[in-house]
Design a protein around this motif. Structure first.
Motif, mmCIF file in Angstrom:
data_model
loop_
_atom_site.group_PDB
_atom_site.id
_atom_site.type_symbol
_atom_site.label_atom_id
_atom_site.label_comp_id
_atom_site.label_asym_id
_atom_site.label_seq_id
_atom_site.Cartn_x
_atom_site.Cartn_y
_atom_site.Cartn_z
ATOM 1 N N ALA A 392 0.826 -1.213 0.000
ATOM 2 C CA ALA A 392 0.000 0.000 0.000
ATOM 3 C C ALA A 392 0.858 1.260 0.000
ATOM 4 N N ASN A 393 1.991 1.218 0.692
ATOM 5 C CA ASN A 393 2.887 2.373 0.725
ATOM 6 C C ASN A 393 3.481 2.654 -0.654
ATOM 7 N N ASN A 396 0.697 4.168 -2.773
ATOM 8 C CA ASN A 396 0.431 5.549 -2.349
ATOM 9 C C ASN A 396 1.506 6.500 -2.861
ATOM 10 N N TRP A 397 2.745 6.075 -2.761
ATOM 11 C CA TRP A 397 3.856 6.924 -3.209
ATOM 12 C C TRP A 397 3.771 7.170 -4.710
ATOM 13 N N MET A 399 1.157 6.989 -6.718
ATOM 14 C CA MET A 399 -0.019 7.760 -7.124
ATOM 15 C C MET A 399 0.073 9.215 -6.686
ATOM 16 N N ALA A 400 0.934 9.511 -5.723
ATOM 17 C CA ALA A 400 1.148 10.903 -5.323
ATOM 18 C C ALA A 400 1.958 11.674 -6.356
ATOM 19 N N ALA A 439 -5.722 -0.679 -2.607
ATOM 20 C CA ALA A 439 -4.839 0.471 -2.392
ATOM 21 C C ALA A 439 -5.052 1.534 -3.461
ATOM 22 N N ARG A 443 -7.361 5.770 -3.288
ATOM 23 C CA ARG A 443 -6.831 7.080 -3.655
ATOM 24 C C ARG A 443 -7.437 7.650 -4.925
ATOM 25 N N LYS A 464 -7.460 10.405 -10.472
ATOM 26 C CA LYS A 464 -7.895 11.075 -9.253
ATOM 27 C C LYS A 464 -9.006 12.068 -9.565
#
Length: 465
Positions: A392-393, A396-397, A399-400, A439, A443, A464
């Motif tokens: 998941a981390n 997340n990274w 997709m940021a 995950a 987001r 997004k």
């Protein structure tokens, strides 16, 4: 406010001028102490010739009402074309650093013909537009002083030559060392590392061994400092030195990168031509739909999917990979095929941080994340399983970094993941397709998915809100 003047935090070392922004426009203020040299350089037409040939950033005087925004210290203000992405020498693969070094020498040689020299030789004075290096620091130019020595020789050797020699003579990557020492790799350290056989080279002897000895001597004896400052070098010898340095650097090639795992992966992967075509079609449809101004390709390898994105609507692609052989091939491909593509070195589990003075002089990868689109194919498992970062981390990274993109999930039954787990315990119960999709969904909206290999590799396009 859109019209407010914002200083570039990394532009402060030269008191003669500084970079500022107003909205998306880029300006350089020029102080009174630099005006005489600047006006001389401007009058020669050198800046126009360099920008016309693509060797230097474009520079144009601004209207007085704009110049007044920069205060009384800015006696002259010019506007530069905006660079699409800022990268740093410690992110450049060997071929890119070599190209930047050759550009720096070419600029010096052309400047010398116009009675101009450079006050320094910082690698940070070069940026890239696509894969093409561009000189950006116009205040480095000043009137040539008859008999002067090469003022930036030592800096050039530590910021360009030493890293190139580290990899070409010893097969050692310079990227992490250079990032930890942003002023370059000490020629004294390189001298200690080089075998005696390498020191038999006249070029190594002159630019590394003897220069290192002179530096040590100058630091210990004040009279040597004075003698160096008073040294004279005929213009013809100055030019010959630059030409010989250029000819030598042009011959340098990286050692130890001809056969690397990922350099050959594009031709020796574990899936069929039909499966490759399915991935390319998915990326082409994404690029055609989004038409991103900038797309980041994480794990770009030799640039196959960056090429697909560029041919289907993307304007610029910045690629990232940790394999030096693949990166050098990708860079050579970008130059030979005139692709608007810049491949850079990245350790995905240890991305570039903020660093330099006050931790703001050189920006982190995240601080430069202004991409419109993201491609991350065969990337997640290397970080999640290869480097023990929770799935998941990793998602997340990634997709940021961009508001839309395509991320590939490679399941445990895939041969590449089996290879990662072959010599270690499987401690990754949460590494599975359901967890990956959850995950992504947490987001963004999942726009489209497609299974593209018999092993179950899954492409997921996200957007997004």
């Amino acid at each position: 406010m859109i019209n407010s003047v914002r200083p570039e935090l990394g532009s402060f070392r030269d008191p003669r001028g500084r970079i500022f922004y107003i909205g998306d426009r880029v300006f350089r203020s020029i102080a009174a102490t630099a005006i005489e040299d600047f006006e001389f350089v401007l009058g020669t037409g050198l800046l126009d010739r360099l920008s016309a040939s693509g060797k230097a950033i474009t520079t144009a005087p601004v209207a007085p009402e704009i110049g007044q925004k920069f205060g009384a210290d800015a006696v002259y203000v010019v506007e530069h074309s905006r660079l699409p992405f800022i990268s740093y020498p410690y992110e450049w693969p060997f071929a890119a650093l070599k190209a930047a070094a050759l550009l720096h020498l070419d600029v010096q040689l052309e400047a010398l013909e116009a009675d101009i020299s450079l006050s320094d030789a910082s690698a940070y004075n070069v940026q890239f537009v696509g894969a093409c290096p561009v000189f950006i620091d116009i205040l480095s130019f000043r009137k040539y002083r008859e008999g002067e020595i090469w003022a930036g020789h030592h800096q050039f050797c530590e910021q360009f030559l030493a890293p190139l020699l580290l990899q070409s003579r010893l097969g050692v990557s310079y990227n992490h060392w250079y990032r930890g020492s942003p002023e370059g790799i000490s020629i004294a350290d390189l001298r200690r590392l080089l075998p005696w056989t390498a020191k038999l080279s006249l070029n190594v002897l002159v630019h590394i061994v003897l220069q290192s000895s002179l530096q040590s001597s100058a630091l210990s004896k004040n009279e040597n400092k004075s003698s160096l400052a008073a040294a004279k070098l005929p213009r013809s010898s100055y030019r010959h030195m630059l030409e010989k340095m250029r000819a030598w650097i042009a011959t340098l090639e990286p050692a130890g990168t001809k056969r690397t795992v990922w350099r050959e992966y594009a031709d020796n992967h574990t899936y069929s031509d039909d499966e490759v075509s399915a991935k390319k079609e998915f990326i082409a449809r994404f690029a055609a739909s989004v038409k991103p101004a900038i797309v980041w390709d994480m794990g770009c390898n030799t640039g196959d999917y960056s090429d697909v994105a560029l041919k289907n609507g993307a304007e610029l692609c910045i690629g990232f990979d940790a394999d030096h052989g693949a990166l050098d091939l990708a860079y050579s491909r970008a130059r030979s095929e005139s692709l608007n593509f810049l491949p850079l070195y990245l350790d995905g589990a240890n991305p570039t941080p903020n660093q330099g003075w006050n931790e703001s002089e050189r920006k982190s990868l995240a601080a430069r994340a202004d991409a419109d689109g993201l491609i991350a194919l065969a990337f997640v498992h290397h970080i999640a399983i290869g480097r023990n970062v929770p799935l998941a981390n990793v998602v997340n990274w990634l997709m940021a970094l961009a508001p839309q993109g395509v991320i590939e999930f490679v399941p445990k039954r895939d041969p590449m993941v089996r290879n990662l787990l072959a010599l270690r315990e499987d401690i990754f119960p949460d590494y599975n397709e359901d967890a990956f999709l959850a995950a992504v969904s947490a987001r963004a909206e999942i726009v489209e998915t497609r299974s593209v290999t018999r092993s179950g590799r899954l492409l997921v396009r996200y957007r997004k809100a």
